[in-house]
Design a protein around this motif. Structure first.
Motif, mmCIF file in Angstrom:
data_model
loop_
_atom_site.group_PDB
_atom_site.id
_atom_site.type_symbol
_atom_site.label_atom_id
_atom_site.label_comp_id
_atom_site.label_asym_id
_atom_site.label_seq_id
_atom_site.Cartn_x
_atom_site.Cartn_y
_atom_site.Cartn_z
ATOM 1 N N MET A 199 0.835 -1.205 0.000
ATOM 2 C CA MET A 199 0.000 0.000 0.000
ATOM 3 C C MET A 199 0.874 1.261 0.000
ATOM 4 S SD MET A 199 -3.305 -0.623 0.190
ATOM 5 C CE MET A 199 -4.135 -2.183 -0.012
ATOM 6 N N ARG A 243 -16.109 -6.665 4.657
ATOM 7 C CA ARG A 243 -14.887 -6.075 5.213
ATOM 8 C C ARG A 243 -13.706 -6.222 4.255
ATOM 9 N NH1 ARG A 243 -10.776 -4.529 5.685
ATOM 10 N NH2 ARG A 243 -9.384 -4.328 7.469
ATOM 11 N N SER A 277 -10.759 -2.337 0.375
ATOM 12 C CA SER A 277 -9.702 -1.703 -0.435
ATOM 13 C C SER A 277 -10.106 -1.640 -1.895
ATOM 14 C CB SER A 277 -8.387 -2.480 -0.328
ATOM 15 O OG SER A 277 -7.937 -2.488 0.972
ATOM 16 N N LYS A 297 -4.637 7.361 1.869
ATOM 17 C CA LYS A 297 -4.717 6.354 2.925
ATOM 18 C C LYS A 297 -3.871 6.773 4.119
ATOM 19 C CE LYS A 297 -5.342 2.335 -0.140
ATOM 20 N NZ LYS A 297 -6.668 1.866 0.213
ATOM 21 N N PHE A 322 -12.118 2.470 8.109
ATOM 22 C CA PHE A 322 -12.440 1.103 8.521
ATOM 23 C C PHE A 322 -11.159 0.534 9.117
ATOM 24 C CE2 PHE A 322 -10.709 0.852 4.282
ATOM 25 C CZ PHE A 322 -9.894 -0.257 4.301
ATOM 26 N N HIS A 333 -8.902 -2.301 11.958
ATOM 27 C CA HIS A 333 -8.748 -3.345 12.961
ATOM 28 C C HIS A 333 -8.918 -2.715 14.348
ATOM 29 C CE1 HIS A 333 -7.104 -5.236 9.378
ATOM 30 N NE2 HIS A 333 -6.232 -4.259 9.280
ATOM 31 N N HIS A 382 -7.686 2.266 9.240
ATOM 32 C CA HIS A 382 -7.343 2.766 7.903
ATOM 33 C C HIS A 382 -8.217 3.987 7.675
ATOM 34 C CE1 HIS A 382 -4.843 -0.624 7.522
ATOM 35 N NE2 HIS A 382 -5.836 -1.472 7.666
ATOM 36 N N ASN A 424 -9.138 6.357 5.638
ATOM 37 C CA ASN A 424 -9.009 6.634 4.212
ATOM 38 C C ASN A 424 -10.013 7.694 3.756
ATOM 39 O OD1 ASN A 424 -7.125 4.668 4.349
ATOM 40 N ND2 ASN A 424 -8.248 3.135 3.179
ATOM 41 N N GLU A 442 0.693 -0.785 10.006
ATOM 42 C CA GLU A 442 0.989 -2.117 9.471
ATOM 43 C C GLU A 442 1.439 -2.107 8.015
ATOM 44 O OE1 GLU A 442 -2.508 -4.630 9.472
ATOM 45 O OE2 GLU A 442 -3.631 -3.279 8.181
ATOM 46 N N HIS A 443 1.269 -1.032 7.275
ATOM 47 C CA HIS A 443 1.632 -1.054 5.851
ATOM 48 C C HIS A 443 3.093 -0.716 5.614
ATOM 49 C CE1 HIS A 443 -2.850 -0.203 4.727
ATOM 50 N NE2 HIS A 443 -2.658 -1.428 5.185
HETATM 51 C C1 2HG Z 1 -6.966 -3.962 5.098
HETATM 52 O O1 2HG Z 1 -7.018 -3.955 6.326
HETATM 53 C C2 2HG Z 1 -5.652 -3.591 4.442
HETATM 54 O O2 2HG Z 1 -7.889 -4.329 4.389
HETATM 55 C C3 2HG Z 1 -5.800 -2.484 3.389
HETATM 56 O O3 2HG Z 1 -4.712 -3.251 5.391
HETATM 57 C C4 2HG Z 1 -6.247 -1.184 3.939
HETATM 58 O O4 2HG Z 1 -6.884 -0.291 1.796
HETATM 59 C C5 2HG Z 1 -6.468 -0.051 2.928
HETATM 60 O O5 2HG Z 1 -6.231 1.095 3.307
#
Ligand code: 2HG
Ligand code: ZN
Length: 477
Positions: free
Chosen positions: A76, A331, A335, A346, A379, A381, A388, A390, A427-428
Motif C-alpha cells: 500500500m 470487510r 480496499s 490512505k 475502517f 482493525h 485505515h 481513508n 501495518e503497511h
Molecule cells: C486492510 O485492512 C488492508 O484491508 C488495506 O490493510 C487497507 O486499503 C487499505 O487502506
C-alpha cells in the motif's frame, strides 16, 4: 564490467526461465497496486532457489546495481516498486514457493518466501493446524513480503503481527552470504535475535528466502457476527464486553464506518447489508479449538446485553460458513471498493485502542474542514487500534487535484495521531511513500541506529533503494 555484461552474467546464473527483459514482460512489475508509482525495472530476476538469490546479490553488490525484492506486489506504500530510472533489478521470489514441512506436533510450518499466504494457510489446515495470520491480500501476498513488512491484519488482537509468528529465517545478505537460521525452537537465546531485524525491514537489510512460522491448533468451531452500531464509541464498548466474556475466543474485531460500507455496497457486485443501516458496524469473529464449546450461546448473550444497553442497534450471526464468508466480504472488499470509487488518500494509523473513537471524531473534523464533501471512509482493525483512515475524492474534484492535497490531508490526520500518542504507520510500512514521515517521527537516535544497521549490512545501498530512508527521496527532489 558494463551493464550488458552484468545482464549476461545474470542470465548465466538464472538460466532462460529466470530472467525477464522484454518490456511487455516486465512493465507490470514496475507498478504498485495503487498505481501511484510507475517505476521501470531494469529486468526481472526469477531465481529458482536460494543459491541463485545469493549469486545474484553477490553480482549486483559488486557492480552497485539496486535490487528490489517483490512478492505479491500488494504494498500500500509502493514498497516493492523500482525507480523510474530503469536502473534497478526487480527480484521476484515467486518460484521459491515450496512448503517444505508442516509439523502438527511442533506446531510449525517451514516454507519458502514465494509461497502465497493463502497457500501457506491451506497447507497448515490440511495438517489440522492454523496459520493465524489473515490479511485482505492473502491470495496474492507472499510470505517474504508478509514478513518483510511485518504484516498485521485481522487477527493481531489475538495472535499478534507476523513478527510474533516467526521462529526461524533464511536470509541472503547483500554480499551474497546466507544466514541459515531456519530453527524451529520456541526458546533460543543465542545472541541477537537477528530474525527480528529482517522482519519489518522492507527488504532493505537482506532478502528473506525461507521461514519457519508458528502455528496453532485448527479451530473446531467459529462464529461470525455483524453488528450495526450508533457510534465508534459503541463499537469500543462492544469490544470490551466480548473481551470480558471470553478473550481467548475473540480472533477479530473489525470496524467499518457507514461511508466505507456504502462504498462496498455500491462498487462490489453481489453484496448486501444484512443489518439495519447505522453510523458504524463491527464484524466479530470468534473461534476456538475447544470441542463442545458454547461459543454461539456466549455470543448471543453478549449481543443481547449490548442491544439491551443500546450499544448495539441490530445484529446478525452467520448461520453457515457461506454466510460467514459473505459477512467477511463486506470487510475484505474495502480496499477494492475504495480503489473503484476513485483516488484515495490512505492513513494507516494506530492509536491506543481506547482512543479510537476520539481519533475518528477529531480526524474527521480536520479533514472535513480541509476539503468540502471529502468522503471520509475509515475502517480497520479496531480490536488492535489500527484504523485505515481513508479519504476518497469528492465527485467535484479531479483525481489529480485531490491527490495534490494528499500531504496536507495526511499532515492534518497525523497531527491528531500525534496528540493521541499513535503511529503514522501501523501495518503497511514506509515504502516509497513515507520516508519523509519516518525521518520526522523517528529522527534522532532511532533513525541514526537504523542507518547504522543499514550501513553495516548493506554498505553499497543496493537493497530496495529509495525505501524507508529519506536519502534518495531527498536526492530525487
Ligand atoms: C486492510 O485492512 C488492508 O484491508 C488495506 O490493510 C487497507 O486499503 C487499505 O487502506
Ligand atoms: Zn489492514
Amino acid at each position: 564490467m558494463n551493464r550488458s555484461n552484468v545482464m549476461n552474467e545474470l542470465g548465466k546464473i538464472l538460466g532462460p526461465q529466470g530472467l525477464l527483459t522484454a518490456p511487455e514482460d516486465i512493465a507490470d512489475f514496475g507498478i504498485d497496486w495503487r498505481r501511484l508509482q510507475i517505476g521501470r525495472p531494469l529486468a526481472v530476476a526469477r531465481p529458482a532457489n536460494t543459491a541463485q538469490v545469493a549469486e545474484l546479490l553477490r553480482l549486483c553488490n559488486t557492480h552497485g546495481i539496486g535490487v528490489v525484492p517483490q512478492g505479491g506486489n500488494t504494498s500500500m506504500v509502493a514498497g516493492a516498486t523500482p525507480s523510474a530510472a530503469g536502473d534497478e533489478l526487480v527480484l521476484c521470489l515467486a518460484r521459491l514457493n515450496q512448503v517444505r514441512q508442516v509439523d502438527p506436533r511442533d506446531l510449525t510450518i517451514t516454507l519458502e518466501a514465494g509461497t502465497t499466504l493463502r497457500a501457506a494457510q491451506e497447507a497448515a489446515s490440511a495438517a489440522g493446524c492454523q496459520l493465524p495470520l489473515s490479511i485482505g491480500s492473502e491470495g496474492s501476498a507472499q510470505i517474504g513480503g508478509v514478513l518483510s513488512t511485518n504484516a498485521g491484519g485481522n487477527n493481531t488482537l489475538r495472535y499478534g503481527n507476523a513478527r510474533d509468528l516467526v521462529l526461524g529465517l533464511e536470509v541472503v545478505l547483500a554480499d551474497g552470504s546466507v544466514i541459515e537460521a531456519l530453527r524451529r525452537l520456541r526458546k533460543d537465546n543465542t545472541g541477537y535475535a537477528l530474525r527480528h531485524l529482517f522482519v519489518g525491514a522492507e527488504g532493505t537489510l537482506g532478502v528473506i528466502t525461507a521461514a519457519v512460522l508458528r502455528l496453532v491448533p485448527a479451530p473446531r468451531q467459529s462464529e461470525v457476527a455483524l453488528c450495526a452500531l450508533a457510534s465508534a464509541g459503541a463499537a469500543l464498548a462492544l469490544l470490551g464486553r466480548l473481551q470480558r466474556h471470553d478473550p481467548a475466543a475473540l480472533v477479530a474485531f473489525e470496524y467499518i464506518s457507514d461511508a466505507a460500507m456504502q462504498l462496498v455496497l455500491r462498487h462490489i457486485p453481489d453484496t448486501a447489508l444484512p443489518v439495519a443501516a447505522a453510523p458504524a458496524y463491527a464484524l466479530i469473529h470468534l473461534a476456538t479449538p475447544r470441542p463442545g464449546s458454547d461459543l454461539r450461546a456466549g455470543l448471543e448473550q453478549v449481543l443481547a446485553e449490548a442491544i439491551e444497553a443500546e450499544d448495539c442497534i441490530d445484529a446478525v450471526m452467520a448461520e453457515s460458513l457461506a454466510q460467514q464468508a459473505a459477512l467477511w466480504r463486506l470487510r475484505e472488499e474495502q480496499s477494492e471498493a475504495q480503489k473503484r470509487a476513485g483516488a484515495s488518500v490512505k492513513n494507516d494509523i494506530s492509536v491506543p485502542v481506547s482512543s479510537v473513537p476520539d481519533f475518528l471524531a477529531r480526524a474527521s473534523a480536520a479533514c472535513a474542514a480541509l476539503i468540502p464533501n471529502i468522503v471520509i471512509a475509515p475502517f480497520g482493525h479496531l480490536g488492535d487500534g489500527n484504523i485505515h483512515f481513508n479519504l476518497v475524492q469528492p465527485p467535484e474534484l479531479e483525481a489529480a487535484q485531490f491527490l495534490g492535497a494528499s500531504e496536507t490531508i495526511m499532515a492534518a490526520v497525523n497531527d491528531v495521531v500525534r496528540q493521541l500518542d499513535g503511529s503514522f504507520s501501523a501495518e503497511h510500512g514506509i515504502g516509497r511513500l513515507k520516508p519523509a514521515m519516518l525521518a520526522a517521527w523517528r529522527g534522532g537516535a532511532e533513525l541514526a541506529t537504523m542507518r547504522a544497521i543499514k550501513q553495516a549490512l548493506d554498505p553499497n545501498g543496493i537493497l530496495n533503494p529509495g525505501k524507508l530512508f529519506p536519502d534518495r527521496v531527498e536526492r530525487d527532489g
